[in-house]
Each structure stands twice: as C-alpha cells, then as structure tokens.
Design a protein around this motif. Sequence first.
Motif, PDB file in Angstrom:
ATOM      1  N   GLN A   1       0.836  -1.213   0.000  1.00 26.18           N
ATOM      2  CA  GLN A   1       0.000   0.000   0.000  1.00 26.18           C
ATOM      3  C   GLN A   1       0.871   1.264   0.000  1.00 26.18           C
ATOM      4  O   GLN A   1       0.667   2.175  -0.801  1.00 26.18           O
ATOM      5  N   HIS A   2       1.854   1.313   0.916  1.00 28.72           N
ATOM      6  CA  HIS A   2       2.677   2.513   1.035  1.00 28.72           C
ATOM      7  C   HIS A   2       3.658   2.643  -0.123  1.00 28.72           C
ATOM      8  O   HIS A   2       3.979   3.766  -0.534  1.00 28.72           O
ATOM      9  N   GLY A   3       4.104   1.478  -0.651  1.00 33.95           N
ATOM     10  CA  GLY A   3       4.963   1.516  -1.834  1.00 33.95           C
ATOM     11  C   GLY A   3       4.221   2.149  -2.992  1.00 33.95           C
ATOM     12  O   GLY A   3       4.767   3.001  -3.715  1.00 33.95           O
ATOM     13  N   SER A   4       2.949   1.789  -3.119  1.00 35.34           N
ATOM     14  CA  SER A   4       2.113   2.345  -4.188  1.00 35.34           C
ATOM     15  C   SER A   4       1.929   3.851  -3.999  1.00 35.34           C
ATOM     16  O   SER A   4       2.020   4.633  -4.944  1.00 35.34           O
ATOM     17  N   ARG A   5       1.677   4.260  -2.756  1.00 36.31           N
ATOM     18  CA  ARG A   5       1.501   5.696  -2.468  1.00 36.31           C
ATOM     19  C   ARG A   5       2.756   6.477  -2.807  1.00 36.31           C
ATOM     20  O   ARG A   5       2.699   7.561  -3.372  1.00 36.31           O
ATOM     21  N   LEU A   6       3.914   5.893  -2.439  1.00 34.92           N
ATOM     22  CA  LEU A   6       5.194   6.573  -2.696  1.00 34.92           C
ATOM     23  C   LEU A   6       5.425   6.697  -4.204  1.00 34.92           C
ATOM     24  O   LEU A   6       5.828   7.764  -4.688  1.00 34.92           O
ATOM     25  N   ARG A   7       5.142   5.615  -4.925  1.00 37.11           N
ATOM     26  CA  ARG A   7       5.329   5.645  -6.392  1.00 37.11           C
ATOM     27  C   ARG A   7       4.406   6.685  -7.021  1.00 37.11           C
ATOM     28  O   ARG A   7       4.800   7.434  -7.905  1.00 37.11           O
TER      29      ARG A   7
END
Lengths: 131, 338
Positions: A96-102
């Motif tokens: 989830q947070h990887g997606s937000r960062l990307r």
Amino acid sequence: METPLLIRVVLDGPTPVYRQVVDQIRVLCLDGRLEPGRKLPSVRQLAGSLGVHFNTIADAYRTLADEGWLEVRQGRSAIVRKRSEPKQPSQAALAQHGSRLRNLVAELRSHGFSKEWIMSEVKDTLEGGLQ
Amino acid sequence: MTFYLWLSAMAPIILIGFVLFYPAMLGGGIVFGVTVPLDFFQTAPGRAIRRNYLTLATLIVLLSVGAVTAAMLAHRMLAAHLSGLVELALGLIAWSGAHRATRRYAIKVPLVRSARLSPSRGTGSAIAWQAAALIPLLLAGAYLRAHWSEIPVRFPVHWNAAGHANGWSSRTVGGVFGPLLVGAATELLLLAFTAVGPMGRQYEGGNSPKSLSGTMATIAWLISALFGGVALLPFRGSTSLPLFLSLAPALILILLAAAFYVQMRGRRKEAAGEPYDGTPDSKWHGGLIYFNSEDQAILVPKRFGYGWTLNFARPVAWLLCALVLVLAAGSIAFRHSR
C-alpha cells in the motif's frame, strides 16, 4: 516553557483536512518536536480552533492512536505516547505505502520536479529527524 | 467634578474615533471586510477608497466632538451621550459605503486556518478567577442584609451633570439588591463567553480566546468593584456624586481603548504571518456578521474592530445573544420598577 507548535490546514486544498492533521502531527512526533508526555488539545478544542467538524479531528486522533503516537481519552486532552520501535510492516502495508510513494514520485515528476531534487528532499527529510 | 464628567462623555467619542479610523490603519489582506490583494492600498482604487473613508471618518469625529462639547457646555448629558450613538450610526454608513466599493476588487484566496497544538490551559483558572469576582458581590449582599435597618428609607442612585442627585431609590429588596443582581448577571454572562472561548479560533499572533479570558477576569473584578460599591452607596451620608462613580465610565473606556491598541498591534503581527482569516467573504454579511454553518468555531476574529464576533450559524451564539438581551431587558425593567 514549551514552544507553541502550530498546525495549519488548507480547507479547500486537494488533501482532506483529516489527512493534513494526521500528517502534520505524525511529522512532529517523528522529529521529536512533540515529545512523549506532551498534551495536545482535546478533539473539541482543536475542532473549534480550526473550525472543522469534531469527527474530522476525532478520526485523525484515532488514526494516530492506532499507529501508537497518541493516547486519547474521552473528553480529555490527547497525550503524545512514548512509542516503542514499530513492528515490521506487513506485506499488505508495504504494498500500500509503496504504491503511495510511487504515485507521489510520479506526480512530482509530472509537475517537473527533477530526480535529484526528489532524492535530496527524501535524504534531507530522513536525515533531518525522520529516521 | 465637571472635568471628570466631560472626560466620561468624551471617552466614548475617542473610542469610537479609534474604531472609525481602524480600517484605514490596515495594510492589506482584509480591508473593509473584504479579501483583497496585500498591495491593495498601493493601487489607485485602494488609495481612493481609503482617502474617501478617512475624509468621512475625520468629518464624523470632528462633528461629534463639536456636538458633545456644545452639549456639555449646555449641561445636556443625554445629548452628549446621544452624539456618540449618532457618530456610531454615521460610522456604519461610512463603513458600508467603503465595503461596497472594496467588494469590486475582492479576490479568492486559499482558506488556511491554524491552531496551537497545546491544550487551552489557563481557561480553567481564568474561569475560577472570574467566578471569584462574584464573592465581593455576595459579601456586599450579606452586609446589606445584616445592616438593613441602617439603610436610609430613600437614597440617591442617579446624578446630574453637576454631580447633584436627581434620581432616588427606596429601601426595598429590588432597590437595595438591584445593583448586585445586575452586576452578578453581567459577570455570569462574561463567564459564559469565557467558557466558549476554547471553541474560538486561535492565531499565531497571540490574540487567542485564551488571552481574552484573562482580560475577561480583569473586567469581572472591575464590575464587581463598581456594582459592589454602588450597592453600598446608601450608607454614604452625602448626596453628591462619588468620585469613583464619575471616573468609572472613563476608566473602563480607557481600558477598552488600551485593549483595542493591543489588539491592533497583535493583528498587525498576525497579518505578517497569515494575512487572511481562513473564512470566505461569502459567509460575511456586510463584512460584519459571520454566518457559516460549516465552521465549528463559535468565536471568530472580527474583520472590523477589535476582539471576536460570534458565528451566528451556531445555536450557542444565539443563546449568548439571548442572555445579553435578557440582561438588558432585566436592567430596564428594574429601573422602571423603582
């Protein structure tokens, strides 16, 4: 004497007020400006000061309490908790947070921010207290 | 004695004069209740609006000072006080004209609001200090009750411009305890405002409702001294106006003028960091009355004048107004019942 810390929200901005409150308090907790034991305004007080709905602040405090940053007691001021080392994030949280960062990096790049600027901002942020 | 009375009559004129000139002292941001660019007064329309307003304000103040001086020389106290009200009415007309003219140059800015991340400490102690101001009134009441037989059957309660008694009251429960009741009701109203203080908007400049609560406690003690003193007047042998009574209105208004100055200084400091107030122009009626159901704050900083105003979209605001009206009606009914 404690330094007065301010929270500032943009009501008609793209980010919901709830998110702005959570983000700002989390940053202040992480960089140590909100030290453990420090009292925050009650939900009613902060909602009144910012002129936003009580539920907005209640939800923000609840999220921060779930993350372990705050201790919230009914009708009383919220207190900053001494947070123990956070547990390892789950696979779902990482995704989830990887997606937000990307998404954020993509948005910055589309607005013309250079890779170097993004890298240096992340580095400064991490080295400036958010470790 | 006449000098003190003259000072009492002039003080409202001076205070209202301050209020009239207040918008002209602003640098930009919110001008005449309208959100405008920070360099508004550097533009030709901004300069023209300010010049016209200043000319009108000067004329109004000069006319009022002339009227009050003439009224005082003719020993017409009522006319002297009325001229203050006329000045206020003319000032509102001048304000309204400037507000309408400025509205054409309104801009839309992001609605940014800030708040301190600390609990409103001090409010509890300020409430305690304010509540303690009721004690002298209770003591005065107890003293009056204990010495009831020593109270003259008829005693002065009103004085003319020369300081001679021209209004009398008699030894009845209403006549004797009335001033104490009015004083206590006023203090309870102030307490209600202090209690809703934390539900008001706070700003970096330091003019938060928390700092207001300290001022409220001071005012509560002044009210206590004034009404407690008035209630004990029947024990005074003389019928001439006591010095503390002739000075009290001037003293209160001088304090208000000082608070006005402090507030203005705070606003300038505040404007340096955040020139706008986080409220949309559309929620201000005439730039003076705030009605915003989406804003949870009960007290918001005024766009004109000093201090806070109520958000009339909140039911508590109407309750506070009702309290003021009940108090005013009660005072009038009490005066007519004597």
